[in-house]
Scaffold this active site. Structure first.
Site, PDB file in Angstrom:
ATOM      1  N   GLN A  19       0.788  -1.220   0.000  1.00  0.00           N
ATOM      2  CA  GLN A  19       0.000   0.000   0.000  1.00  0.00           C
ATOM      3  C   GLN A  19       0.825   1.278   0.000  1.00  0.00           C
ATOM      4  OE1 GLN A  19      -2.757  -1.834   3.159  1.00  0.00           O
ATOM      5  NE2 GLN A  19      -4.120  -0.506   2.003  1.00  0.00           N
ATOM      6  N   ARG A  76       3.520  -0.124  12.967  1.00  0.00           N
ATOM      7  CA  ARG A  76       3.262  -1.429  12.368  1.00  0.00           C
ATOM      8  C   ARG A  76       3.414  -1.332  10.853  1.00  0.00           C
ATOM      9  NH1 ARG A  76      -2.271  -4.030  10.868  1.00  0.00           N
ATOM     10  NH2 ARG A  76      -1.515  -6.056  10.196  1.00  0.00           N
ATOM     11  N   HIS A 121       0.971  -9.413   4.566  1.00  0.00           N
ATOM     12  CA  HIS A 121      -0.146  -8.494   4.370  1.00  0.00           C
ATOM     13  C   HIS A 121      -0.520  -8.539   2.879  1.00  0.00           C
ATOM     14  CE1 HIS A 121      -2.280  -4.870   6.321  1.00  0.00           C
ATOM     15  NE2 HIS A 121      -2.843  -5.016   5.142  1.00  0.00           N
ATOM     16  N   ASN A 166      -1.992 -11.076   8.256  1.00  0.00           N
ATOM     17  CA  ASN A 166      -2.991 -10.021   8.410  1.00  0.00           C
ATOM     18  C   ASN A 166      -4.309 -10.447   7.769  1.00  0.00           C
ATOM     19  OD1 ASN A 166      -3.740  -7.093   8.975  1.00  0.00           O
ATOM     20  ND2 ASN A 166      -4.193  -7.227   6.776  1.00  0.00           N
ATOM     21  N   GLU A 167      -5.332 -10.538   8.577  1.00  0.00           N
ATOM     22  CA  GLU A 167      -6.708 -10.733   8.092  1.00  0.00           C
ATOM     23  C   GLU A 167      -6.865 -11.923   7.147  1.00  0.00           C
ATOM     24  OE1 GLU A 167      -8.144  -7.041   6.459  1.00  0.00           O
ATOM     25  OE2 GLU A 167      -8.115  -6.040   8.396  1.00  0.00           O
ATOM     26  N   ASN A 296      -8.273  -6.107  13.876  1.00  0.00           N
ATOM     27  CA  ASN A 296      -8.540  -4.962  13.003  1.00  0.00           C
ATOM     28  C   ASN A 296     -10.053  -4.763  12.986  1.00  0.00           C
ATOM     29  OD1 ASN A 296      -5.832  -5.040  12.466  1.00  0.00           O
ATOM     30  ND2 ASN A 296      -6.041  -5.752  10.351  1.00  0.00           N
ATOM     31  N   TYR A 298     -13.375  -2.153  11.953  1.00  0.00           N
ATOM     32  CA  TYR A 298     -13.804  -0.981  11.185  1.00  0.00           C
ATOM     33  C   TYR A 298     -15.273  -0.610  11.335  1.00  0.00           C
ATOM     34  CZ  TYR A 298      -9.264  -0.770   8.931  1.00  0.00           C
ATOM     35  OH  TYR A 298      -7.919  -0.638   8.703  1.00  0.00           O
ATOM     36  N   GLU A 369      -5.504  -2.254  13.767  1.00  0.00           N
ATOM     37  CA  GLU A 369      -6.026  -1.300  12.781  1.00  0.00           C
ATOM     38  C   GLU A 369      -7.393  -0.805  13.233  1.00  0.00           C
ATOM     39  OE1 GLU A 369      -6.360  -2.664   8.695  1.00  0.00           O
ATOM     40  OE2 GLU A 369      -4.360  -3.565   8.753  1.00  0.00           O
ATOM     41  N   TRP A 415      -5.155   3.072  11.520  1.00  0.00           N
ATOM     42  CA  TRP A 415      -4.995   2.844  10.096  1.00  0.00           C
ATOM     43  C   TRP A 415      -5.453   4.109   9.392  1.00  0.00           C
ATOM     44  CZ3 TRP A 415      -2.468  -0.732   7.368  1.00  0.00           C
ATOM     45  CH2 TRP A 415      -2.567  -0.605   5.973  1.00  0.00           C
ATOM     46  N   GLU A 422      -5.453   1.792  -1.655  1.00  0.00           N
ATOM     47  CA  GLU A 422      -6.488   1.064  -0.911  1.00  0.00           C
ATOM     48  C   GLU A 422      -7.021  -0.108  -1.763  1.00  0.00           C
ATOM     49  OE1 GLU A 422      -7.485   0.754   2.165  1.00  0.00           O
ATOM     50  OE2 GLU A 422      -9.217  -0.459   1.616  1.00  0.00           O
ATOM     51  N   TRP A 423      -6.126  -1.013  -2.114  1.00  0.00           N
ATOM     52  CA  TRP A 423      -6.476  -2.265  -2.791  1.00  0.00           C
ATOM     53  C   TRP A 423      -7.396  -2.040  -3.999  1.00  0.00           C
ATOM     54  CZ3 TRP A 423      -2.735  -5.097  -1.117  1.00  0.00           C
ATOM     55  CH2 TRP A 423      -2.300  -4.989   0.196  1.00  0.00           C
ATOM     56  N   PHE A 431      -7.452   6.882   3.830  1.00  0.00           N
ATOM     57  CA  PHE A 431      -7.499   6.452   5.233  1.00  0.00           C
ATOM     58  C   PHE A 431      -6.446   7.142   6.097  1.00  0.00           C
ATOM     59  CE2 PHE A 431      -9.967   2.742   3.800  1.00  0.00           C
ATOM     60  CZ  PHE A 431     -10.713   2.409   4.922  1.00  0.00           C
TER      61      PHE A 431
HETATM   62  C1  PNW Z   1      -7.968  -3.849   5.996  1.00  0.00           C
HETATM   63  N1  PNW Z   1     -13.925  -5.811   4.299  1.00  0.00           N
HETATM   64  O1  PNW Z   1      -8.627  -4.357   4.886  1.00  0.00           O
HETATM   65  C2  PNW Z   1      -6.506  -4.015   5.657  1.00  0.00           C
HETATM   66  O2  PNW Z   1      -5.734  -4.660   6.637  1.00  0.00           O
HETATM   67  C3  PNW Z   1      -5.846  -2.772   5.170  1.00  0.00           C
HETATM   68  O3  PNW Z   1      -4.802  -3.132   4.326  1.00  0.00           O
HETATM   69  C4  PNW Z   1      -6.862  -1.868   4.500  1.00  0.00           C
HETATM   70  O4  PNW Z   1      -6.293  -0.763   3.882  1.00  0.00           O
HETATM   71  C5  PNW Z   1      -7.849  -1.444   5.574  1.00  0.00           C
HETATM   72  O5  PNW Z   1      -8.421  -2.564   6.223  1.00  0.00           O
HETATM   73  C6  PNW Z   1      -8.983  -0.566   5.048  1.00  0.00           C
HETATM   74  O6  PNW Z   1      -9.745  -1.247   4.102  1.00  0.00           O
HETATM   75  C7  PNW Z   1      -9.948  -4.677   4.807  1.00  0.00           C
HETATM   76  O7  PNW Z   1     -14.390  -5.887   3.165  1.00  0.00           O
HETATM   77  C8  PNW Z   1     -10.500  -4.773   3.544  1.00  0.00           C
HETATM   78  O8  PNW Z   1     -14.611  -6.066   5.305  1.00  0.00           O
HETATM   79  C9  PNW Z   1     -11.808  -5.144   3.371  1.00  0.00           C
HETATM   80  C10 PNW Z   1     -12.584  -5.433   4.474  1.00  0.00           C
HETATM   81  C11 PNW Z   1     -12.034  -5.337   5.754  1.00  0.00           C
HETATM   82  C12 PNW Z   1     -10.725  -4.967   5.911  1.00  0.00           C
END
Ligand code: PNW
Length: 461
Positions: A19, A76, A121, A166-167, A296, A298, A369, A415, A422-423, A431
């Site tokens: 990223q 991190r 990651h 990670n995740e 993590n 959100y 995060e 984060w 952002e992927w 972010f």
């Molecule tokens: C996380 N969802 O990704 C990642 O660890 C980070 O790299 C990313 O930038 C950040 O959260 C914000 O998106 C996610 O769809 C991506 O639920 C998608 C999801 C959750 C976390």
């Protein structure tokens, strides 16, 4: 505002290699599955890629200075596997990659910032996708162990905090179920196989670290999982059960094996043979394989029993494969949304922390995060992001409350340090607590960076 954060609480920010680094194919780095995924038209917003990103690879000193200015005690970041091992295997080492991370780690330590390193990651070396089928390949746990061992060998003398994966949920569901993240596979069984191999990979790396490195260096190692909160949509027993099931398919999928040695019963009974089985040896290797609970977090959604409704295809944000759970998700129209369309529900964070604490017997938790995207803009050389400040205040307030209620929360990482790639959303979602102009690559602290700095300083440490 409450303040129950102890003096030794870890305050940090987080990033990941793909990223921010850029230098996507420079200085000996091999391609990752994300480099390939970005080349498929339509996969990433405006067909953007991570070849330059924030160009952190060439701006390391400047970025560490941002951390120093913030006053954080920890940072991190993640190692790029294909920068260190261009074909994924330890038979071909990229010395320039080792040098880059040595510079980063040394600079952090010189500045009293604890490095927290993530091994994986999401940037799998492309060679391993092609040769081993990526995370559905049975050799991946062993290859990950080799890679982890290589990283320990070079960096464990200075890194005391390690995160293996990670995740795993995102890798499995978005990468192998819905195909919206690399490697872009679409399946209703591969996610469970990928998840299984990710767990075994994690467990093997931890066993190696504990056997050969922890005794000498005394560091900690764990896994980071992501989870939203699921609030029962009504107080009916069916909806309460649906919310519980939803959390099990999202988080317990990966946390139960690590804390209890096996998958949750709800998954076993819903999935049958699609859910792989651990041998007794693997169970023993997994159980207790995390020194801390990395989380993590959100957002939050309501959950209700889907009953008569047939859930077809991917439902964004549903843990596990949607059809497998019999759970319907919804939002409260009152909840404000971020630029990701993720609802801002601070109390969901407290409830999730309590759920984890009760289910896993009060582990040390690190929020590795938490953050939000907003369409920030520069005005008169400044970036005001009051919504982000309000977000952090509210989420941290709930964290503080959770601590008062017995949750062993030990650290918190924002984060992200920088706006970044952002992927699948490319550069369209910001972010960062520092604004990045993706033309000039100039960084600028947003008001949230100023706020975090004073928050940390004013006795919240
Ligand atoms: C996380 N969802 O990704 C990642 O660890 C980070 O790299 C990313 O930038 C950040 O959260 C914000 O998106 C996610 O769809 C991506 O639920 C998608 C999801 C959750 C976390």
């Amino acid at each position: 505002m409450t303040n129950n954060f102890p003096p030794n609480f870890v305050w940090g920010t987080a990033t990941s290699s793909t990223q921010i680094e850029g230098a996507g194919l420079l200085d000996g780095k091999g391609p990752s599955i994300w480099d390939a995924f970005c080349q498929i038209p339509g996969k990433v917003f405006e067909n953007q890629n991570a070849l330059v990103a924030c160009d952190h690879y060439h701006r390391l000193e400047e970025d560490v200075q941002l951390l120093v200015d913030l006053g954080v005690s920890a940072y991190r970041f993640s190692f790029s596997w294909p920068r260190l091992l261009p074909n994924g295997r330890i038979d071909h080492i990229n010395e320039q990659g080792i040098k880059f991370y040595n510079r980063l780690i040394d600079l952090l330590i010189e500045n009293n910032i604890m490095p927290w390193a993530t091994l994986y990651h999401w940037d799998l070396p492309l060679a391993l996708q092609l040769e081993e089928d990526g995370w559905v390949g049975a050799k991946m746990p062993e290859l990950f162990e080799d890679y982890a061992g290589f990283c320990f060998q070079h960096f464990a003398d200075r890194i005391k905090n390690w995160i293996t994966i990670n995740e795993a949920w995102v890798v499995a569901i978005l990468g192998y179920g819905q195909g919206v993240f690399a490697p872009g596979r679409i399946s209703n069984s591969e996610p469970y196989l990928a998840g299984h191999n990710l767990l075994l990979a994690h467990a093997r790396a931890v066993a190696l670290y504990r056997e050969s490195y922890a005794p000498k260096y005394g560091g900690k190692i764990g896994i980071t999982n992501n989870c939203d909160w699921r609030e029962p949509a009504t107080d009916s027993p069916a909806d309460i059960a649906a919310a519980q099931r939803s959390l099990e398919f999202f988080l317990a999928w990966f946390a139960d094996p690590v804390y209890k040695g096996d998958y949750p019963d709800s998954m076993r009974s819903a999935l049958g043979e699609r859910l792989p089985v651990f041998t007794p040896e693997e169970q023993a290797l997994l159980k207790g394989s995390s020194d801390f609970f990395g989380l993590n977090h959100y957002t939050t959604m309501y959950a209700s029993e889907a009953s008569d409704e047939i859930i077809q295809g991917p439902v964004y944000g549903n843990g596990g494969i949607s059809e497998d759970q019999n759970v319907k998700l919804s939002l409260d129209p009152e909840w404000p949304l971020t630029d990701m369309q993720w609802a801002i529900v601070p109390w969901g964070c407290r409830k999730l922390l309590k759920w984890i604490s009760e289910r896993y017997d009060y582990p040390d938790i690190y929020i590795t995060e938490n953050g939000c995207a907003f369409p920030d803009e520069i005005e008169d050389q400044e970036v005001h992001d009051p919504q982000r400040v309000a977000f952090f205040k509210a989420y941290l307030d709930e964290c503080s409350e959770a601590i008062a209620e017995g949750v062993k929360l030990r650290g918190y990482f924002i984060w992200s340090l920088l706006d970044n790639f952002e992927w699948a959303s490319g550069y369209s979602k910001r972010f960062g607590i520092h604004y990045v102009d993706f033309e000039s690559l100039q960084r600028r602290p947003k008001s949230s960076a100023q706020w975090y700095k004073s928050y940390i300083q004013s006795g919240h440490r």
